[in-house]
Write a protein that holds these residues in place. Structure first.
Motif, PDB file in Angstrom:
ATOM      1  N   ASN A 132       0.806  -1.213   0.000  1.00 19.39           N
ATOM      2  CA  ASN A 132       0.000   0.000   0.000  1.00 19.39           C
ATOM      3  C   ASN A 132       0.850   1.278   0.000  1.00 19.39           C
ATOM      4  O   ASN A 132       0.621   2.170   0.818  1.00 19.39           O
ATOM      5  N   ILE A 133       1.809   1.325  -0.911  1.00 17.27           N
ATOM      6  CA  ILE A 133       2.689   2.498  -0.932  1.00 17.27           C
ATOM      7  C   ILE A 133       2.625   3.216  -2.291  1.00 17.27           C
ATOM      8  O   ILE A 133       3.573   3.910  -2.671  1.00 17.27           O
ATOM      9  N   GLU A 134       1.485   3.043  -2.992  1.00 20.10           N
ATOM     10  CA  GLU A 134       1.348   3.701  -4.311  1.00 20.10           C
ATOM     11  C   GLU A 134       1.555   5.200  -4.195  1.00 20.10           C
ATOM     12  O   GLU A 134       2.145   5.820  -5.066  1.00 20.10           O
ATOM     13  N   GLU A 135       1.065   5.777  -3.074  1.00 22.25           N
ATOM     14  CA  GLU A 135       1.071   7.246  -2.946  1.00 22.25           C
ATOM     15  C   GLU A 135       2.472   7.853  -3.046  1.00 22.25           C
ATOM     16  O   GLU A 135       2.627   8.983  -3.479  1.00 22.25           O
ATOM     17  N   PHE A 136       3.503   7.080  -2.640  1.00 18.75           N
ATOM     18  CA  PHE A 136       4.839   7.684  -2.768  1.00 18.75           C
ATOM     19  C   PHE A 136       5.743   6.956  -3.746  1.00 18.75           C
ATOM     20  O   PHE A 136       6.960   7.084  -3.707  1.00 18.75           O
ATOM     21  N   LYS A 137       5.091   6.217  -4.660  1.00 17.60           N
ATOM     22  CA  LYS A 137       5.832   5.464  -5.682  1.00 17.60           C
ATOM     23  C   LYS A 137       6.830   6.344  -6.464  1.00 17.60           C
ATOM     24  O   LYS A 137       7.957   5.942  -6.734  1.00 17.60           O
ATOM     25  N   ASP A 138       6.398   7.547  -6.837  1.00 18.84           N
ATOM     26  CA  ASP A 138       7.269   8.393  -7.664  1.00 18.84           C
ATOM     27  C   ASP A 138       7.974   9.488  -6.872  1.00 18.84           C
ATOM     28  O   ASP A 138       8.598  10.374  -7.440  1.00 18.84           O
ATOM     29  N   LYS A 139       7.830   9.429  -5.571  1.00 15.26           N
ATOM     30  CA  LYS A 139       8.442  10.473  -4.731  1.00 15.26           C
ATOM     31  C   LYS A 139       9.934  10.221  -4.544  1.00 15.26           C
ATOM     32  O   LYS A 139      10.353   9.065  -4.418  1.00 15.26           O
ATOM     33  N   PRO A 140      10.729  11.289  -4.472  1.00 17.63           N
ATOM     34  CA  PRO A 140      12.141  11.080  -4.108  1.00 17.63           C
ATOM     35  C   PRO A 140      12.218  10.496  -2.700  1.00 17.63           C
ATOM     36  O   PRO A 140      11.506  10.953  -1.799  1.00 17.63           O
ATOM     37  N   VAL A 141      13.059   9.484  -2.537  1.00 14.68           N
ATOM     38  CA  VAL A 141      13.115   8.784  -1.249  1.00 14.68           C
ATOM     39  C   VAL A 141      13.492   9.718  -0.104  1.00 14.68           C
ATOM     40  O   VAL A 141      12.998   9.581   1.011  1.00 14.68           O
ATOM     41  N   HIS A 142      14.366  10.720  -0.401  1.00 17.02           N
ATOM     42  CA  HIS A 142      14.809  11.565   0.720  1.00 17.02           C
ATOM     43  C   HIS A 142      13.689  12.467   1.253  1.00 17.02           C
ATOM     44  O   HIS A 142      13.850  13.091   2.289  1.00 17.02           O
ATOM     45  N   PHE A 143      12.540  12.536   0.551  1.00 19.48           N
ATOM     46  CA  PHE A 143      11.401  13.298   1.101  1.00 19.48           C
ATOM     47  C   PHE A 143      10.516  12.437   2.005  1.00 19.48           C
ATOM     48  O   PHE A 143       9.580  12.942   2.625  1.00 19.48           O
ATOM     49  N   LEU A 144      10.764  11.138   2.046  1.00 16.91           N
ATOM     50  CA  LEU A 144       9.881  10.256   2.825  1.00 16.91           C
ATOM     51  C   LEU A 144      10.234  10.303   4.314  1.00 16.91           C
ATOM     52  O   LEU A 144      11.374  10.570   4.688  1.00 16.91           O
ATOM     53  N   SER A 145       9.215  10.001   5.138  1.00 17.12           N
ATOM     54  CA  SER A 145       9.461   9.946   6.583  1.00 17.12           C
ATOM     55  C   SER A 145      10.210   8.653   6.911  1.00 17.12           C
ATOM     56  O   SER A 145      10.303   7.751   6.065  1.00 17.12           O
ATOM     57  N   HIS A 146      10.672   8.550   8.150  1.00 16.77           N
ATOM     58  CA  HIS A 146      11.406   7.351   8.597  1.00 16.77           C
ATOM     59  C   HIS A 146      10.558   6.085   8.373  1.00 16.77           C
ATOM     60  O   HIS A 146      11.036   5.092   7.821  1.00 16.77           O
ATOM     61  N   GLY A 147       9.274   6.147   8.788  1.00 23.99           N
ATOM     62  CA  GLY A 147       8.391   4.981   8.653  1.00 23.99           C
ATOM     63  C   GLY A 147       8.154   4.621   7.195  1.00 23.99           C
ATOM     64  O   GLY A 147       8.108   3.441   6.827  1.00 23.99           O
ATOM     65  N   GLU A 148       8.011   5.646   6.353  1.00 16.67           N
ATOM     66  CA  GLU A 148       7.794   5.396   4.917  1.00 16.67           C
ATOM     67  C   GLU A 148       9.036   4.786   4.277  1.00 16.67           C
ATOM     68  O   GLU A 148       8.944   3.863   3.471  1.00 16.67           O
ATOM     69  N   LYS A 149      10.211   5.298   4.679  1.00 24.76           N
ATOM     70  CA  LYS A 149      11.469   4.745   4.144  1.00 24.76           C
ATOM     71  C   LYS A 149      11.595   3.269   4.526  1.00 24.76           C
ATOM     72  O   LYS A 149      12.083   2.454   3.767  1.00 24.76           O
ATOM     73  N   LYS A 150      11.141   2.971   5.731  1.00 20.61           N
ATOM     74  CA  LYS A 150      11.231   1.598   6.209  1.00 20.61           C
ATOM     75  C   LYS A 150      10.367   0.680   5.339  1.00 20.61           C
ATOM     76  O   LYS A 150      10.745  -0.442   5.028  1.00 20.61           O
ATOM     77  N   ARG A 151       9.189   1.187   4.940  1.00 19.95           N
ATOM     78  CA  ARG A 151       8.324   0.372   4.082  1.00 19.95           C
ATOM     79  C   ARG A 151       8.958   0.175   2.706  1.00 19.95           C
ATOM     80  O   ARG A 151       8.829  -0.882   2.100  1.00 19.95           O
ATOM     81  N   VAL A 152       9.674   1.192   2.226  1.00 18.90           N
ATOM     82  CA  VAL A 152      10.370   1.058   0.939  1.00 18.90           C
ATOM     83  C   VAL A 152      11.475  -0.008   1.067  1.00 18.90           C
ATOM     84  O   VAL A 152      11.661  -0.847   0.180  1.00 18.90           O
ATOM     85  N   ALA A 153      12.171   0.019   2.216  1.00 18.04           N
ATOM     86  CA  ALA A 153      13.237  -0.969   2.438  1.00 18.04           C
ATOM     87  C   ALA A 153      12.643  -2.381   2.443  1.00 18.04           C
ATOM     88  O   ALA A 153      13.206  -3.310   1.851  1.00 18.04           O
ATOM     89  N   ILE A 154      11.487  -2.543   3.102  1.00 21.33           N
ATOM     90  CA  ILE A 154      10.847  -3.869   3.139  1.00 21.33           C
ATOM     91  C   ILE A 154      10.433  -4.270   1.723  1.00 21.33           C
ATOM     92  O   ILE A 154      10.600  -5.421   1.302  1.00 21.33           O
ATOM     93  N   ALA A 155       9.889  -3.300   0.978  1.00 21.77           N
ATOM     94  CA  ALA A 155       9.441  -3.593  -0.383  1.00 21.77           C
ATOM     95  C   ALA A 155      10.602  -4.135  -1.222  1.00 21.77           C
ATOM     96  O   ALA A 155      10.442  -5.100  -1.974  1.00 21.77           O
ATOM     97  N   GLY A 156      11.797  -3.541  -1.043  1.00 23.69           N
ATOM     98  CA  GLY A 156      12.972  -3.980  -1.805  1.00 23.69           C
ATOM     99  C   GLY A 156      13.318  -5.429  -1.496  1.00 23.69           C
ATOM    100  O   GLY A 156      13.690  -6.201  -2.384  1.00 23.69           O
TER     101      GLY A 156
END
Ligand SMILES: Nc1ncnc2c1ncn2[C@@H]1O[C@H](COP(=O)(O)OP(=O)(O)OP(=O)(O)O)[C@@H](O)[C@H]1O
Length: 269
Positions: A126-150
């Motif tokens: 459920n991370i479509e909302e920041f799919k195209d966002k630069p990673v450095h703009f994401l919050s700590h929790g959002e970055k963590k979800r990106v890391a899990i997604a990878g």
């Protein structure tokens, strides 16, 4: 499928970080590695993913000793992934999509397959909302979800989580625990290190306790957390459900749900 035999690791400055560690990840699907600061948890994780080479002893994967050449480590990393405590440690790209795709590109998948896999994972988490966002703009929790997604995109069978709840608000923590439960439901294994004993007690099905680089106890959470000697030695806090059990003479519940069900039935009676 992944275990250690008499594993020892010393850092370059001579610090003995792991001493004769024997752990077997077949003991559970939600394995906890706990211990106070400096006990050796991160060193053990890094050894199990092949990042640190033991000074003595072995890491055994699918019945074979890990070899530390490129090919062998590549095979290991197809199956074993890690989500670091600091998401920044594993985020390299400027946008979310490329970051999730990074591991797959490294393994040489076609772009078409990569897109399919990444889209599935983005949808799943459920991370479509920041799919195209630069990673450095994401919050700590959002970055963590990106890391899990990878890591999920690689379809790893064993996923290590180093302090998965650190820095997450209650709703993000619940989200993280749900994600981890879903991973296990899909037949995969999670291994977590955490200082949050309430979480370890409720989540894990098997726990190893480290102290000063040694395993001082292991077993199911109820066994570990009822052992005052282990808790004192490793500097671990008693989970609240264990406290209720001891102080109020109530049964030992595995989670909040069991406690509320018990109360409901007793009030009815
Ligand atoms: N690069 C390094 N060089 C020398 N010593 C190190 C290095 N990294 C860790 N150590 C030491 O090794 C020991 C184990 O550290 P490790 O980070 O594995 O513990 P930990 O259980 O993960 O701790 P924490 O809960 O504080 O994160 C500690 O005494 C630490 O100071």
């Amino acid at each position: 499928m992944l275990k250690t035999v008499n594993l020892n690791y010393n850092y370059e400055d001579g610090k003995v970080a792991l001493k004769n560690i024997n752990i077997d990840l077949n003991k559970g699907n939600k394995i906890g590695i706990v211990g106070g600061n400096g006990a050796g948890k991160t060193t053990l994780f890094l050894s199990l993913i092949g990042y640190l080479k033991p000074d003595k002893g072995e890491v055994i994967f699918n019945d074979k000793k890990i070899k530390y050449n490129k090919k062998s480590l590549r095979n290991l990393r197809r199956e074993v992934g890690i989500v670091f405590q600091e998401a920044d440690k594993q985020i390299f790209y400027s946008n979310t999509y490329d970051d999730i795709a990074f591991g797959l590109r490294n393994l040489g998948y076609d772009e078409e397959i990569i897109k399919r896999k990444v889209d599935i994972i983005i949808n799943l988490l459920n991370i479509e909302e920041f799919k195209d966002k630069p990673v450095h703009f994401l919050s700590h929790g959002e970055k963590k979800r990106v890391a899990i997604a990878g890591v999920l995109a690689l379809d790893c069978k064993i996923i290590f989580f180093d302090e998965p709840l650190a820095g997450l608000d209650p709703s993000m923590s619940d989200n993280m625990i749900n994600t981890m439960n879903n991973i296990v439901r899909e037949g995969k294994k999670t291994v977590v290190s955490s200082h949050d004993m309430d979480f370890i007690y409720e989540y894990c099905d098997y726990v190893y306790v480290l102290n000063k680089g040694k395993v001082i106890d292991e077993g199911i959470p109820s066994k570990i957390f009822l052992n005052e000697n282990t808790l004192n030695k490793a500097n671990l806090k008693e989970p609240w459900l264990v406290k209720i059990h001891k102080k109020l003479n109530m049964p030992l519940f595995k989670n909040e749900e069991e406690l509320y069900n018990f109360k409901r039935e007793n009030i009815k009676g």
